[in-house]
Write an enzyme that holds these catalytic residues in place. Structure first.
Site, short mmCIF file in Angstrom:
data_model
loop_
_atom_site.label_atom_id
_atom_site.label_comp_id
_atom_site.label_asym_id
_atom_site.label_seq_id
_atom_site.Cartn_x
_atom_site.Cartn_y
_atom_site.Cartn_z
N ARG A 275 -7.74 -11.39 -79.03
CA ARG A 275 -8.77 -12.33 -78.61
C ARG A 275 -8.86 -12.49 -77.09
O ARG A 275 -9.95 -12.41 -76.51
CB ARG A 275 -8.50 -13.70 -79.24
CG ARG A 275 -9.57 -14.74 -79.00
CD ARG A 275 -9.10 -16.12 -79.47
NE ARG A 275 -8.61 -16.13 -80.83
CZ ARG A 275 -9.36 -16.32 -81.91
NH1 ARG A 275 -10.65 -16.54 -81.78
NH2 ARG A 275 -8.83 -16.31 -83.11
N CYS A 341 -30.00 -16.92 -96.01
CA CYS A 341 -30.27 -17.98 -96.98
C CYS A 341 -29.00 -18.71 -97.39
O CYS A 341 -28.50 -18.55 -98.51
CB CYS A 341 -30.98 -17.39 -98.19
SG CYS A 341 -32.52 -16.62 -97.70
C1 PLP Z 1 -4.56 -11.26 -85.47
C2 PLP Z 1 -3.26 -10.72 -85.03
C3 PLP Z 1 -3.03 -10.46 -83.68
C4 PLP Z 1 -4.02 -10.79 -82.59
O1 PLP Z 1 -4.08 -12.15 -82.35
P1 PLP Z 1 -4.97 -12.72 -81.12
O2 PLP Z 1 -4.90 -14.17 -81.30
O3 PLP Z 1 -6.34 -12.17 -81.32
O4 PLP Z 1 -4.35 -12.25 -79.86
C5 PLP Z 1 -1.82 -9.90 -83.34
N1 PLP Z 1 -0.89 -9.60 -84.27
C6 PLP Z 1 -1.07 -9.84 -85.59
C7 PLP Z 1 -0.02 -9.47 -86.57
C8 PLP Z 1 -2.26 -10.40 -86.01
O5 PLP Z 1 -2.45 -10.66 -87.31
#
Ligand code: PLP
Length: 412
Positions: A275, A341
């Site tokens: 993220r 919808c």
């Molecule tokens: C979703 C996830 C991430 C990434 O998390 P962010 O908050 O997007 O940085 C990393 N490792 C695992 C195992 C995840 O499930």
């Protein structure tokens, strides 16, 4: 990434209205410079301790985004065979790819071993047994970490909190030492690390540090038991400021705290940020179709919907919505809704925003993570185009889905 020049909204040096006119809407636009800057913020923050950054592919798996990060030197964190396929197609290095996820299939494990991934983040003893069997068929020794569940509250949305004892993820940290001991007897497995991931959109790093301390403690015990533990994988990265006033932590400050813990610890740190690298680098462009007022309530009907960006519907998440052309027409309080919808189809509710008129273009901000990857064809809506901006140039990195594409593989 975003700035107004005169009254027009730019992504880096490109007017977003140019892209919307040529590509149509809805469309995702990503800034290569912002993705690079966010990746480098992690790399710089961890300078001085052995580390590896493995971009979490699930946040944004567009091939151009993956290629850009691979060229920066990023490794990858995958959660499916499809994501491994994408990493390979983008030129990512399987030897710097870790494989997470609670439900890996035999075919996926086979493909990952055949391609020589770095390590599995294992989530159960049964999975360890399956990896052992498949590794034996390949006559390979395969590195693994156990994903432990440290029972720490990440203080985030319940759907993206993963480190509490009631969650499906990981192995009870109190039982992990015994599982590692039993795994040591399996000849095709090598206990290379310990991993955890307590959740996403974490705005206060304190629970992350708390989880890290528990994991470090376990890793020291395992090393003392004679296991070849080399790395600690702390999972995803930091949260981001979806609202301007959100107290999003700085990557540099987080890195400082991590450096203190890892200095002289004798372990390599793996981070799997998704993220925080791509969310701030993306916007979703949409056009206002209609304005309407019903029972005294203002609705702005736009051409992007929950199938294009499900985060507001799924996580009650906030995305700033700003006009591509600034005006003097003031603001309005409106629900921004799409054509799907469902009453759950909204991008914003009760939002004070630009008093935009039909035909006007809007940018839904901070949409580069968990945006396109969660898009669906609900209501037989083709998925949006994706565009990558490089300074003053831009290119389509995924064509808008066509009606023919919608029906590919289907038989009437
Ligand atoms: C979703 C996830 C991430 C990434 O998390 P962010 O908050 O997007 O940085 C990393 N490792 C695992 C195992 C995840 O499930």
């Amino acid at each position: 990434m975003l700035s107004y020049q005169d009254r027009s909204l730019y992504a880096d040096s490109v007017p977003l209205a140019d892209i919307a006119r040529k590509v149509g809407t809805p469309a995702y636009v990503y800034s290569a410079a912002t993705i690079r800057a966010n990746y480098r913020a992690y790399a710089d923050a961890l300078d001085g301790v052995p580390h590896q950054i493995c971009f979490a592919v699930k946040a944004n798996s567009n091939l151009a985004v993956l290629r850009l990060l691979a060229r920066e030197g990023s490794g990858f964190d995958i959660v499916s065979g499809g994501e491994l396929h994408r990493v390979l197609a983008a030129g990512g290095d399987p030897a710097r790819t870790v494989y997470s996820g609670v439900g890996k299939t035999a075919d996926e494990i086979d493909m990952a071993i055949a391609n020589g991934i770095q390590s599995f983040n294992c989530e159960s003893e049964a999975e360890l047994g399956l990896i052992e069997a498949i590794a034996a068929r390949h006559s390979k020794r395969v590195a693994f970490s156990l994903r432990v569940n440290p029972d720490v509250d990440a203080a985030t949305h319940p759907y993206i909190s993963t480190g509490l004892r009631e969650h499906k993820f990981g192995i009870d940290i109190g039982e992990a030492r015994d599982v590692y001991r039993r795994a040591a007897a399996l000849p095709h497995l090598e206990a290379a690390g310990v991993s955890c991931h307590i959740g996403s959109q974490i705005l206060d790093p304190t629970p992350l540090m708390e989880a890290l301390d528990k994991v470090l403690d376990l890793a020291r015990h395992l090393a003392a038991d004679g296991l070849p533990i080399r790395h600690i994988d702390l999972g995803g990265g930091l949260g981001v400021a979806y609202r301007p006033e959100d107290p999003a932590p700085a990557i540099s400050a987080y890195g400082q705290r991590l450096r203190e813990r890892f200095a002289g610890a004798g372990f390599e740190l793996i981070l799997e940020p998704g993220r925080s690298i791509v969310a701030p680098a993306g916007v979703l462009l949409t056009r206002v179709l209609y304005r309407k007022r019903s029972y005294g309530k203002e609705f702005m009907v736009v051409d992007a919907a929950m199938n294009d960006l499900i985060r507001p519907s799924l996580y009650q998440s906030h995305h700033e919505i700003i006009p591509l052309r600034r005006s003097d027409r003031g603001t309005v309080v409106a629900d921004v809704v799409g054509p799907v919808c469902e009453s759950g189809d909204f991008l914003a509710r009760g939002r004070e925003m630009d008093n935009a008129a039909p035909g006007d273009l809007l940018a839904v901000c901070t949409a580069g993570a968990y945006g396109f990857v969660l898009a669906s064809n609900y209501n037989a809506r083709p998925r949006p185009a994706e565009v990558l901006v490089e300074d003053d140039r831009w290119r389509i990195v995924r064509e808008r889905e066509t009606y023919a594409g919608l029906m590919r593989g289907e038989e009437p």
